[in-house]
Design an enzyme around this catalytic site. Sequence first.
Site, PDB file in Angstrom:
ATOM      1  N   ARG A 125      49.045  40.307 -13.721  1.00  0.00           N
ATOM      2  CA  ARG A 125      48.098  40.206 -12.612  1.00  0.00           C
ATOM      3  C   ARG A 125      48.347  41.380 -11.673  1.00  0.00           C
ATOM      4  O   ARG A 125      49.478  41.623 -11.252  1.00  0.00           O
ATOM      5  CB  ARG A 125      48.236  38.900 -11.834  1.00  0.00           C
ATOM      6  CG  ARG A 125      47.175  38.827 -10.718  1.00  0.00           C
ATOM      7  CD  ARG A 125      47.096  37.493 -10.021  1.00  0.00           C
ATOM      8  NE  ARG A 125      45.954  37.464  -9.106  1.00  0.00           N
ATOM      9  CZ  ARG A 125      45.227  36.390  -8.839  1.00  0.00           C
ATOM     10  NH1 ARG A 125      45.514  35.252  -9.422  1.00  0.00           N
ATOM     11  NH2 ARG A 125      44.210  36.447  -7.987  1.00  0.00           N
ATOM     12  N   ASP A 137      42.738  42.041 -10.572  1.00  0.00           N
ATOM     13  CA  ASP A 137      42.477  41.652  -9.181  1.00  0.00           C
ATOM     14  C   ASP A 137      42.679  42.842  -8.230  1.00  0.00           C
ATOM     15  O   ASP A 137      43.489  43.725  -8.501  1.00  0.00           O
ATOM     16  CB  ASP A 137      43.418  40.496  -8.800  1.00  0.00           C
ATOM     17  CG  ASP A 137      42.955  39.763  -7.554  1.00  0.00           C
ATOM     18  OD1 ASP A 137      41.777  39.926  -7.163  1.00  0.00           O
ATOM     19  OD2 ASP A 137      43.773  39.026  -6.970  1.00  0.00           O
ATOM     20  N   LEU A 188      41.202  46.508 -32.214  1.00  0.00           N
ATOM     21  CA  LEU A 188      41.522  45.802 -30.969  1.00  0.00           C
ATOM     22  C   LEU A 188      40.582  44.616 -30.819  1.00  0.00           C
ATOM     23  O   LEU A 188      39.364  44.760 -30.932  1.00  0.00           O
ATOM     24  CB  LEU A 188      41.374  46.729 -29.753  1.00  0.00           C
ATOM     25  CG  LEU A 188      41.648  46.025 -28.408  1.00  0.00           C
ATOM     26  CD1 LEU A 188      43.137  45.730 -28.223  1.00  0.00           C
ATOM     27  CD2 LEU A 188      41.127  46.829 -27.226  1.00  0.00           C
ATOM     28  N   ASN A 240      39.890  44.625  -6.639  1.00  0.00           N
ATOM     29  CA  ASN A 240      38.746  45.551  -6.505  1.00  0.00           C
ATOM     30  C   ASN A 240      38.191  45.568  -5.083  1.00  0.00           C
ATOM     31  O   ASN A 240      37.859  46.625  -4.539  1.00  0.00           O
ATOM     32  CB  ASN A 240      37.596  45.130  -7.432  1.00  0.00           C
ATOM     33  CG  ASN A 240      37.962  45.235  -8.897  1.00  0.00           C
ATOM     34  OD1 ASN A 240      38.985  45.810  -9.243  1.00  0.00           O
ATOM     35  ND2 ASN A 240      37.117  44.681  -9.753  1.00  0.00           N
ATOM     36  N   TRP A 281      40.511  47.291  -2.617  1.00  0.00           N
ATOM     37  CA  TRP A 281      40.524  48.734  -2.895  1.00  0.00           C
ATOM     38  C   TRP A 281      39.357  49.411  -2.180  1.00  0.00           C
ATOM     39  O   TRP A 281      39.514  50.468  -1.569  1.00  0.00           O
ATOM     40  CB  TRP A 281      40.429  48.962  -4.407  1.00  0.00           C
ATOM     41  CG  TRP A 281      40.545  50.388  -4.843  1.00  0.00           C
ATOM     42  CD1 TRP A 281      41.686  51.056  -5.182  1.00  0.00           C
ATOM     43  CD2 TRP A 281      39.473  51.329  -4.976  1.00  0.00           C
ATOM     44  NE1 TRP A 281      41.388  52.356  -5.520  1.00  0.00           N
ATOM     45  CE2 TRP A 281      40.042  52.549  -5.410  1.00  0.00           C
ATOM     46  CE3 TRP A 281      38.093  51.264  -4.784  1.00  0.00           C
ATOM     47  CZ2 TRP A 281      39.275  53.689  -5.644  1.00  0.00           C
ATOM     48  CZ3 TRP A 281      37.335  52.399  -5.015  1.00  0.00           C
ATOM     49  CH2 TRP A 281      37.921  53.600  -5.439  1.00  0.00           C
ATOM     50  N   ARG A 286      49.643  34.292  -8.282  1.00  0.00           N
ATOM     51  CA  ARG A 286      49.125  33.019  -8.777  1.00  0.00           C
ATOM     52  C   ARG A 286      48.289  33.303 -10.023  1.00  0.00           C
ATOM     53  O   ARG A 286      47.955  34.451 -10.305  1.00  0.00           O
ATOM     54  CB  ARG A 286      48.284  32.316  -7.700  1.00  0.00           C
ATOM     55  CG  ARG A 286      47.177  33.173  -7.127  1.00  0.00           C
ATOM     56  CD  ARG A 286      46.358  32.432  -6.056  1.00  0.00           C
ATOM     57  NE  ARG A 286      45.485  33.366  -5.380  1.00  0.00           N
ATOM     58  CZ  ARG A 286      45.769  33.978  -4.233  1.00  0.00           C
ATOM     59  NH1 ARG A 286      46.915  33.741  -3.626  1.00  0.00           N
ATOM     60  NH2 ARG A 286      44.917  34.833  -3.700  1.00  0.00           N
ATOM     61  N   SER A 345      45.317  31.537 -10.824  1.00  0.00           N
ATOM     62  CA  SER A 345      43.884  31.368 -10.555  1.00  0.00           C
ATOM     63  C   SER A 345      43.080  30.862 -11.761  1.00  0.00           C
ATOM     64  O   SER A 345      42.028  31.409 -12.090  1.00  0.00           O
ATOM     65  CB  SER A 345      43.290  32.673 -10.006  1.00  0.00           C
ATOM     66  OG  SER A 345      43.956  33.062  -8.825  1.00  0.00           O
ATOM     67  N   HIS A 390      34.295  47.160  -7.604  1.00  0.00           N
ATOM     68  CA  HIS A 390      34.037  46.550  -8.912  1.00  0.00           C
ATOM     69  C   HIS A 390      33.602  47.601  -9.930  1.00  0.00           C
ATOM     70  O   HIS A 390      33.966  47.530 -11.103  1.00  0.00           O
ATOM     71  CB  HIS A 390      32.964  45.455  -8.788  1.00  0.00           C
ATOM     72  CG  HIS A 390      33.425  44.274  -7.975  1.00  0.00           C
ATOM     73  ND1 HIS A 390      34.647  43.675  -8.163  1.00  0.00           N
ATOM     74  CD2 HIS A 390      32.840  43.591  -6.955  1.00  0.00           C
ATOM     75  CE1 HIS A 390      34.794  42.663  -7.312  1.00  0.00           C
ATOM     76  NE2 HIS A 390      33.710  42.597  -6.560  1.00  0.00           N
TER      77      HIS A 390
HETATM   78  C1  IPE Z   1      40.872  35.873 -10.174  1.00  0.00           C
HETATM   79  O1  IPE Z   1      40.788  36.630  -9.015  1.00  0.00           O
HETATM   80  C2  IPE Z   1      39.621  36.031 -10.971  1.00  0.00           C
HETATM   81  C3  IPE Z   1      39.397  37.343 -11.567  1.00  0.00           C
HETATM   82  C4  IPE Z   1      40.213  38.359 -11.540  1.00  0.00           C
HETATM   83  C5  IPE Z   1      38.151  37.484 -12.267  1.00  0.00           C
HETATM   84  P1  IPE Z   1      40.306  36.001  -7.631  1.00  0.00           P
HETATM   85  O2  IPE Z   1      40.379  37.093  -6.643  1.00  0.00           O
HETATM   86  O3  IPE Z   1      39.013  35.326  -7.802  1.00  0.00           O
HETATM   87  O4  IPE Z   1      41.416  34.893  -7.383  1.00  0.00           O
HETATM   88  P2  IPE Z   1      41.921  34.250  -6.011  1.00  0.00           P
HETATM   89  O5  IPE Z   1      40.712  33.756  -5.275  1.00  0.00           O
HETATM   90  O6  IPE Z   1      42.643  35.320  -5.265  1.00  0.00           O
HETATM   91  O7  IPE Z   1      42.846  33.150  -6.452  1.00  0.00           O
HETATM   92  C1  IPE Z   2      38.827  41.107  -8.881  1.00  0.00           C
HETATM   93  O1  IPE Z   2      38.806  41.735  -7.663  1.00  0.00           O
HETATM   94  C2  IPE Z   2      37.464  41.044  -9.533  1.00  0.00           C
HETATM   95  C3  IPE Z   2      36.835  39.728  -9.455  1.00  0.00           C
HETATM   96  C4  IPE Z   2      37.384  38.625  -9.021  1.00  0.00           C
HETATM   97  C5  IPE Z   2      35.449  39.655  -9.888  1.00  0.00           C
HETATM   98  P1  IPE Z   2      38.463  40.959  -6.319  1.00  0.00           P
HETATM   99  O2  IPE Z   2      37.005  41.061  -6.066  1.00  0.00           O
HETATM  100  O3  IPE Z   2      39.007  39.581  -6.342  1.00  0.00           O
HETATM  101  O4  IPE Z   2      39.253  41.848  -5.270  1.00  0.00           O
HETATM  102  P2  IPE Z   2      40.036  41.338  -3.989  1.00  0.00           P
HETATM  103  O5  IPE Z   2      41.029  40.324  -4.462  1.00  0.00           O
HETATM  104  O6  IPE Z   2      39.025  40.743  -3.065  1.00  0.00           O
HETATM  105  O7  IPE Z   2      40.692  42.562  -3.445  1.00  0.00           O
HETATM  106 MG    MG Z   3      40.788  38.785  -5.773  1.00  0.00          MG
END
Ligand code: IPE
Ligand code: IPE
Ligand code: MG
Length: 241
Positions: free
Chosen positions: A189, A23, A134, A25, A28, A195, A197, A40
């Site tokens: 995480r 989580d 792996l 990206n 960042w 959380r 998720s 991403h």
């Molecule tokens: C969880 O991240 C899903 C992935 C990392 C693929 P999210 O960014 O979607 O989760 P929430 O919305 O913060 O709970």
């Molecule tokens: C995780 O990063 C990747 C996916 C859920 C696809 P996010 O896109 O959720 O990044 P934030 O949480 O918005 O920073």
């Molecule tokens: Mg996220």
Amino acid sequence: MALKAASQQGSSTPPRHVAIIMDGNGRWATERGWPRLVGHRRGAERVKQIVKAAPEMGVNWLTVYAFSTENWKRSTEEVLGLMKIFRRYIEREADGLSAEGVRMRFIGGREQLDPKLRALMTGIEARTAGNTRLNLTVAINYGGRDEITRAATRLAAKIAAGQVENPTEADFADCLDTAGHPDPDLVIRTSGETRTSNFLPFQSAYAEYEFSPTLWPDFSPDHLAEVLDRFGMRDRRFGGV
Ligand code: IPE
Ligand code: IPE
Ligand code: MG
């Protein structure tokens, strides 16, 4: 059981199965004034490094959360961009993963995915099926509740067909997308959110959790090593004393 728990105390054995909620990206990229997709793409680069580093650190199973059943709520541009990143990752990494002894598999509902991506997924699963160094599992269109609902349907069909009589936890686990995979020992995480998720709720019942403040595109093999060291200090009791 007591003996088993005692022998695990203070052990520095690496976790066999590490699962990661990658989580951060978007944040960042936003912090730098860049589009979320740049984050991403950086995130995908990190996956490559972590996939290389994990078996060197004694990890044999690595499961990564790439796209949740809830992530369809994002803009079309972001969703399509992510799907393109997944396709490219498989196309570009196929040779390297095969050479490095990585067995790649996917969990999550496949019907909603683009047929081209689905074909790539099935192709790389077949191509790497003999690898053992792996076990890499990528969760795409994965949601724990969705997986449990689909598993319940499968189990009901088995019961109706007379293949299962009095279902056990193991019979249920056999109907999950992760059938045959060991449960995660450690779930990490990144990005400071605390959380889960909808990630592996059934399988992680006894997993240890680590929440790292680092955003996924910054999460290096050194960060992983640090987290694994802390895991080694934990006392896993599994309900014992
Ligand atoms: C969880 O991240 C899903 C992935 C990392 C693929 P999210 O960014 O979607 O989760 P929430 O919305 O913060 O709970
Ligand atoms: C995780 O990063 C990747 C996916 C859920 C696809 P996010 O896109 O959720 O990044 P934030 O949480 O918005 O920073
Ligand atoms: Mg996220």
